[in-house]
Design an enzyme around this catalytic site. Sequence first.
Site, PDB file in Angstrom:
ATOM      1  N   LYS A 117      -8.740   1.283  -6.332  1.00  0.00           N
ATOM      2  CA  LYS A 117      -9.512   0.816  -5.173  1.00  0.00           C
ATOM      3  C   LYS A 117     -10.382   1.963  -4.652  1.00  0.00           C
ATOM      4  O   LYS A 117     -10.147   3.124  -5.007  1.00  0.00           O
ATOM      5  CB  LYS A 117      -8.574   0.299  -4.078  1.00  0.00           C
ATOM      6  CG  LYS A 117      -7.601   1.359  -3.523  1.00  0.00           C
ATOM      7  CD  LYS A 117      -6.646   0.753  -2.527  1.00  0.00           C
ATOM      8  CE  LYS A 117      -5.759   1.833  -1.903  1.00  0.00           C
ATOM      9  NZ  LYS A 117      -4.742   1.274  -1.003  1.00  0.00           N
ATOM     10  N   HIS A 118     -11.411   1.691  -3.849  1.00  0.00           N
ATOM     11  CA  HIS A 118     -11.885   0.430  -3.298  1.00  0.00           C
ATOM     12  C   HIS A 118     -13.258   0.170  -3.920  1.00  0.00           C
ATOM     13  O   HIS A 118     -14.226   0.850  -3.557  1.00  0.00           O
ATOM     14  CB  HIS A 118     -12.015   0.494  -1.795  1.00  0.00           C
ATOM     15  CG  HIS A 118     -10.791   0.954  -1.078  1.00  0.00           C
ATOM     16  ND1 HIS A 118     -10.429   2.299  -1.001  1.00  0.00           N
ATOM     17  CD2 HIS A 118      -9.827   0.260  -0.411  1.00  0.00           C
ATOM     18  CE1 HIS A 118      -9.313   2.408  -0.290  1.00  0.00           C
ATOM     19  NE2 HIS A 118      -8.932   1.193   0.077  1.00  0.00           N
ATOM     20  N   HIS A 134     -12.318  -1.679   8.423  1.00  0.00           N
ATOM     21  CA  HIS A 134     -11.467  -2.474   9.287  1.00  0.00           C
ATOM     22  C   HIS A 134     -12.248  -2.948  10.515  1.00  0.00           C
ATOM     23  O   HIS A 134     -11.908  -3.965  11.133  1.00  0.00           O
ATOM     24  CB  HIS A 134     -10.258  -1.660   9.769  1.00  0.00           C
ATOM     25  CG  HIS A 134      -9.273  -1.342   8.689  1.00  0.00           C
ATOM     26  ND1 HIS A 134      -9.388  -0.245   7.887  1.00  0.00           N
ATOM     27  CD2 HIS A 134      -8.140  -1.979   8.294  1.00  0.00           C
ATOM     28  CE1 HIS A 134      -8.374  -0.204   7.029  1.00  0.00           C
ATOM     29  NE2 HIS A 134      -7.610  -1.243   7.255  1.00  0.00           N
ATOM     30  N   ARG A 184       4.319   3.371   3.006  1.00  0.00           N
ATOM     31  CA  ARG A 184       4.967   2.215   3.643  1.00  0.00           C
ATOM     32  C   ARG A 184       6.477   2.185   3.407  1.00  0.00           C
ATOM     33  O   ARG A 184       7.208   1.550   4.168  1.00  0.00           O
ATOM     34  CB  ARG A 184       4.357   0.917   3.102  1.00  0.00           C
ATOM     35  CG  ARG A 184       2.835   0.822   3.197  1.00  0.00           C
ATOM     36  CD  ARG A 184       2.338   0.763   4.625  1.00  0.00           C
ATOM     37  NE  ARG A 184       0.902   0.556   4.701  1.00  0.00           N
ATOM     38  CZ  ARG A 184       0.031   1.440   5.177  1.00  0.00           C
ATOM     39  NH1 ARG A 184       0.470   2.628   5.611  1.00  0.00           N
ATOM     40  NH2 ARG A 184      -1.255   1.159   5.230  1.00  0.00           N
ATOM     41  N   ASP A 212       0.859  -1.194   0.000  1.00  0.00           N
ATOM     42  CA  ASP A 212       0.000   0.000   0.000  1.00  0.00           C
ATOM     43  C   ASP A 212       0.885   1.230   0.000  1.00  0.00           C
ATOM     44  O   ASP A 212       1.220   1.748   1.067  1.00  0.00           O
ATOM     45  CB  ASP A 212      -0.881   0.034   1.253  1.00  0.00           C
ATOM     46  CG  ASP A 212      -2.116  -0.832   1.130  1.00  0.00           C
ATOM     47  OD1 ASP A 212      -2.855  -0.671   0.152  1.00  0.00           O
ATOM     48  OD2 ASP A 212      -2.339  -1.668   2.017  1.00  0.00           O
ATOM     49  N   ASP A 270      -9.614  -6.470  -0.768  1.00  0.00           N
ATOM     50  CA  ASP A 270      -8.988  -5.778   0.349  1.00  0.00           C
ATOM     51  C   ASP A 270      -8.682  -6.841   1.410  1.00  0.00           C
ATOM     52  O   ASP A 270      -9.121  -7.991   1.297  1.00  0.00           O
ATOM     53  CB  ASP A 270      -9.931  -4.700   0.891  1.00  0.00           C
ATOM     54  CG  ASP A 270      -9.187  -3.567   1.589  1.00  0.00           C
ATOM     55  OD1 ASP A 270      -7.997  -3.731   1.907  1.00  0.00           O
ATOM     56  OD2 ASP A 270      -9.802  -2.511   1.822  1.00  0.00           O
TER      57      ASP A 270
END
Length: 480
Positions: free
Chosen positions: A171-172, A184, A78, A70, A256
């Site tokens: 995405k998403h 999440h 990241r 990501d 995801d």
Amino acid sequence: MSDEISRLARGTLLPSFAGATAPRWLLDELERGLGGVTLFALNGNVPNTEALAALTAEMRKVGDPLIGIDEEGGDVTRLGGHAVPSPYPGNAALGAADDVELTRRVYRSLGAELVEVGVNLNFAPSVDVNTADDNPVIGTRAFGSDPRLVARHAVAAVTGTQEAGVAACAKHFPGHGATVEDSHLGVPIVDADLDLLERRELVPFRAAITAGVQAVMTAHLNLPTITDGVPATLSAAVITGLLRERLGYRGVIVTDALDMRGASGEIGIPEAAVRALAAGADLLCMGPREQEDSVRATLAAIEEAVRSGRLPLERLADAAERTGAVRRWLAGHSPAAVDRSAGLEAARRAVRITGELPSWDDAPLVVELAATGNIAVGPTPWGLGPFAPETVPAEGTAAEAVTLLERATGRGLVVVLRDAHRHTGQRALATALLAARPDAVLVEMGLPVWQPEGAVHLATYGAADANARAAAELLGLTPA
């Protein structure tokens, strides 16, 4: 037949692992045809770029994995291992600048940096149309709230990424921008019928598909009029009906992370994997904690589903053909050059100023208000601290104003916010400080939804290093 089922099942998995070296179990699975891996900074996969390059090279000695990450730039980054903010602004800043060629340059440079460390699949760009101000998971990750603006920058981002030789992943799907819940933690609801989706959420995805995006990532969303309570990731109506048939997408569909409550909270990851594949997904991003044991359990569930007839073997073969096409595409591309100057240029052009910035004889006091991030953003540092001689953290309560005002006596005052519209404490403290110091400057490093009338306000549309540098330049800040 059993060996064929196992090989095809492995090819759908993108698990994770801990540390900066590949564990033995992972190397063994890669030799047996594991689809690839998902890298997570929180797992220690990215201590630095040199170590990451060595890690990806180690994995390629035993297989031909898709190595995903990501790396959106901006607030979701990241490559710095959560220790260093991104040199590239995120999508909100790129949308504010609204120069598609600049967006293309930023994503091409970001893609070039991924190639240097051996990453070939980037779970970006986010092409969500952020229509909910209180969206807890998208926000600055979106190019904006106008479907047409998001669409043209989606094309630029996909093009730039893939010019660098990295597969982009829009995405998403079918769009996370209208939600006020984090997938999440639950199953967000998108209360939109097909007509509204066509006019809003699907516009950027159509554009990305036309631009040749190599992958599309599904979202764990409930669209009651379409999925009837089933998360989109597990819904054939969304994956096969909307994405494949209505939009005509023929590339790879990635889920995801399946560890998210929105996908597997009630049924567990192995069952979620089976249902996602049956719905039409090709690759299963499993999540940061889903490692050796989870791979074994998920493989067993997929194999049993094939043997029992719940999951046609042809569905796995179809997924293998699509992922094979991505690998062939990757083999035919050359990398681009890194161009970090594009990031700072975009951040500078994104800044919006309300009122007139003051000039100071002495360095101002910079007060940075605490702001909780979401799981996708993570603990990456942010703010003007690296560029200011004196920075004071504040929790965000009106009671803190007295002490802060005393410290700012006789000099300028800069108050740094992040999504103040979502934090009552930030607004309360900023309001108290402005009442006593109307000359104070508010620097909003999230979305500039809350702007007190009459206040001098500087909006960066993101909290990456590039955004902070652009703001510091305008404020005349220099490190002590």
